[in-house]
Scaffold this motif. Structure first.
Motif, PDB file in Angstrom:
ATOM      1  N   THR A 115      37.384  38.731  67.833  1.00  0.00           N
ATOM      2  CA  THR A 115      35.924  38.507  68.037  1.00  0.00           C
ATOM      3  C   THR A 115      36.146  37.646  69.237  1.00  0.00           C
ATOM      4  OG1 THR A 115      35.436  38.622  65.532  1.00  0.00           O
ATOM      5  CG2 THR A 115      33.941  37.232  67.137  1.00  0.00           C
TER       6      THR A 115
ATOM      7  N   ASP B  16      14.266  47.596  63.703  1.00  0.00           N
ATOM      8  CA  ASP B  16      15.527  47.464  62.812  1.00  0.00           C
ATOM      9  C   ASP B  16      15.870  48.982  62.496  1.00  0.00           C
ATOM     10  OD1 ASP B  16      15.727  45.026  62.567  1.00  0.00           O
ATOM     11  OD2 ASP B  16      14.696  44.574  60.760  1.00  0.00           O
TER      12      ASP B  16
ATOM     13  N   GLN C 195      20.786  46.660  63.915  1.00  0.00           N
ATOM     14  CA  GLN C 195      21.088  46.301  62.642  1.00  0.00           C
ATOM     15  C   GLN C 195      20.145  45.386  62.078  1.00  0.00           C
ATOM     16  OE1 GLN C 195      23.492  47.780  60.330  1.00  0.00           O
ATOM     17  NE2 GLN C 195      23.082  49.200  61.687  1.00  0.00           N
ATOM     18  N   GLN C 196      19.623  44.338  63.050  1.00  0.00           N
ATOM     19  CA  GLN C 196      18.867  43.166  62.847  1.00  0.00           C
ATOM     20  C   GLN C 196      18.136  42.949  63.997  1.00  0.00           C
ATOM     21  OE1 GLN C 196      20.220  39.006  61.754  1.00  0.00           O
ATOM     22  NE2 GLN C 196      19.536  39.608  59.739  1.00  0.00           N
TER      23      GLN C 196
ATOM     24  N   LYS D 271      17.513  36.722  67.472  1.00  0.00           N
ATOM     25  CA  LYS D 271      18.666  37.183  66.948  1.00  0.00           C
ATOM     26  C   LYS D 271      18.611  38.655  66.981  1.00  0.00           C
ATOM     27  CE  LYS D 271      22.210  37.639  63.671  1.00  0.00           C
ATOM     28  NZ  LYS D 271      22.813  37.409  62.451  1.00  0.00           N
TER      29      LYS D 271
ATOM     30  N   GLU E 156      20.997  42.073  66.486  1.00  0.00           N
ATOM     31  CA  GLU E 156      22.613  42.717  66.195  1.00  0.00           C
ATOM     32  C   GLU E 156      22.616  44.387  66.138  1.00  0.00           C
ATOM     33  OE1 GLU E 156      25.035  42.750  61.970  1.00  0.00           O
ATOM     34  OE2 GLU E 156      23.750  41.340  62.050  1.00  0.00           O
TER      35      GLU E 156
ATOM     36  N   LYS F 271      25.056  47.690  66.089  1.00  0.00           N
ATOM     37  CA  LYS F 271      26.293  48.206  65.504  1.00  0.00           C
ATOM     38  C   LYS F 271      26.555  49.395  66.252  1.00  0.00           C
ATOM     39  CE  LYS F 271      28.655  50.214  61.494  1.00  0.00           C
ATOM     40  NZ  LYS F 271      28.553  50.592  60.029  1.00  0.00           N
TER      41      LYS F 271
ATOM     42  N   ARG G 208      30.538  45.626  66.553  1.00  0.00           N
ATOM     43  CA  ARG G 208      29.270  44.972  66.317  1.00  0.00           C
ATOM     44  C   ARG G 208      29.047  43.780  67.362  1.00  0.00           C
ATOM     45  NH1 ARG G 208      26.292  44.949  61.911  1.00  0.00           N
ATOM     46  NH2 ARG G 208      27.972  46.053  60.707  1.00  0.00           N
TER      47      ARG G 208
ATOM     48  N   GLU H 166      26.318  40.780  68.528  1.00  0.00           N
ATOM     49  CA  GLU H 166      25.163  39.693  68.281  1.00  0.00           C
ATOM     50  C   GLU H 166      24.734  38.994  69.571  1.00  0.00           C
ATOM     51  OE1 GLU H 166      25.225  37.640  64.289  1.00  0.00           O
ATOM     52  OE2 GLU H 166      27.393  38.841  64.312  1.00  0.00           O
TER      53      GLU H 166
ATOM     54  N   VAL I 282      22.400  35.647  69.905  1.00  0.00           N
ATOM     55  CA  VAL I 282      21.463  34.712  69.323  1.00  0.00           C
ATOM     56  C   VAL I 282      21.084  33.877  70.261  1.00  0.00           C
ATOM     57  CG1 VAL I 282      21.812  32.846  67.486  1.00  0.00           C
ATOM     58  CG2 VAL I 282      23.365  34.653  67.269  1.00  0.00           C
TER      59      VAL I 282
ATOM     60  N   HIS J 156      31.071  39.286  69.773  1.00  0.00           N
ATOM     61  CA  HIS J 156      31.257  40.707  69.796  1.00  0.00           C
ATOM     62  C   HIS J 156      32.573  40.723  68.659  1.00  0.00           C
ATOM     63  CE1 HIS J 156      32.298  44.361  72.595  1.00  0.00           C
ATOM     64  NE2 HIS J 156      32.240  44.594  71.387  1.00  0.00           N
TER      65      HIS J 156
END
Length: 136
Positions: free
Chosen positions: A3, A41, A64-65, A71, A73, A75, A88, A90, A92, A106
């Protein structure tokens, strides 16, 4: 699996950063050559970049979000030909005084230690490009 985590502060509002992360023009201004986005989404994101030899790469992901100005997200598709495959990503966002703090996470990166260090450097450069494009 590794990550990668990076963060940077940018002297603009969260709305300005959000637009740079969720619109085709915004993404093309700092990260990719071209993009198509369905910002909801379950919506798709398709980005186009080049590999080391200059050949085009198209990567497909799914949102995904999405929490507006907070935020994102994504995929990435397991059949993608590029480095985002099966990962994935993200973003934020948070207010930090008069600035916006942007954190990138990541995950799912299958890399060696050297490749991981390279990816950390790539994300640092990408975030600096984001800040440069927004603060200019």
């Amino acid at each position: 699996m590794a990550t990668v985590r990076q963060q940077i502060n940018i002297a603009v509002s969260t709305r300005v950063v959000w637009d740079a992360l969720t619109t085709a023009d915004g993404l093309a201004s700092w990260w990719v050559d071209a993009a198509r986005v369905d910002t909801r989404d379950g919506g798709r994101i398709v980005i186009q970049t080049e590999d080391a030899e200059g050949a085009p790469i198209e990567e497909i992901g799914m949102f995904q979000q999405l929490r507006p100005t907070r935020k994102i997200e994504i995929k990435w598709d397991s059949n993608s030909p590029g480095p985002l495959r099966k990962t994935r990503l993200e973003f934020v966002l948070a207010r930090d005084g008069d600035e916006t703090r942007v954190a990138v996470i990541h995950s799912g990166v299958e890399e060696t230690e050297d490749e991981n260090a390279s990816l950390v450097k790539e994300w640092r450069q990408a975030l600096l490009a984001l800040r440069s494009s927004l603060e200019s």
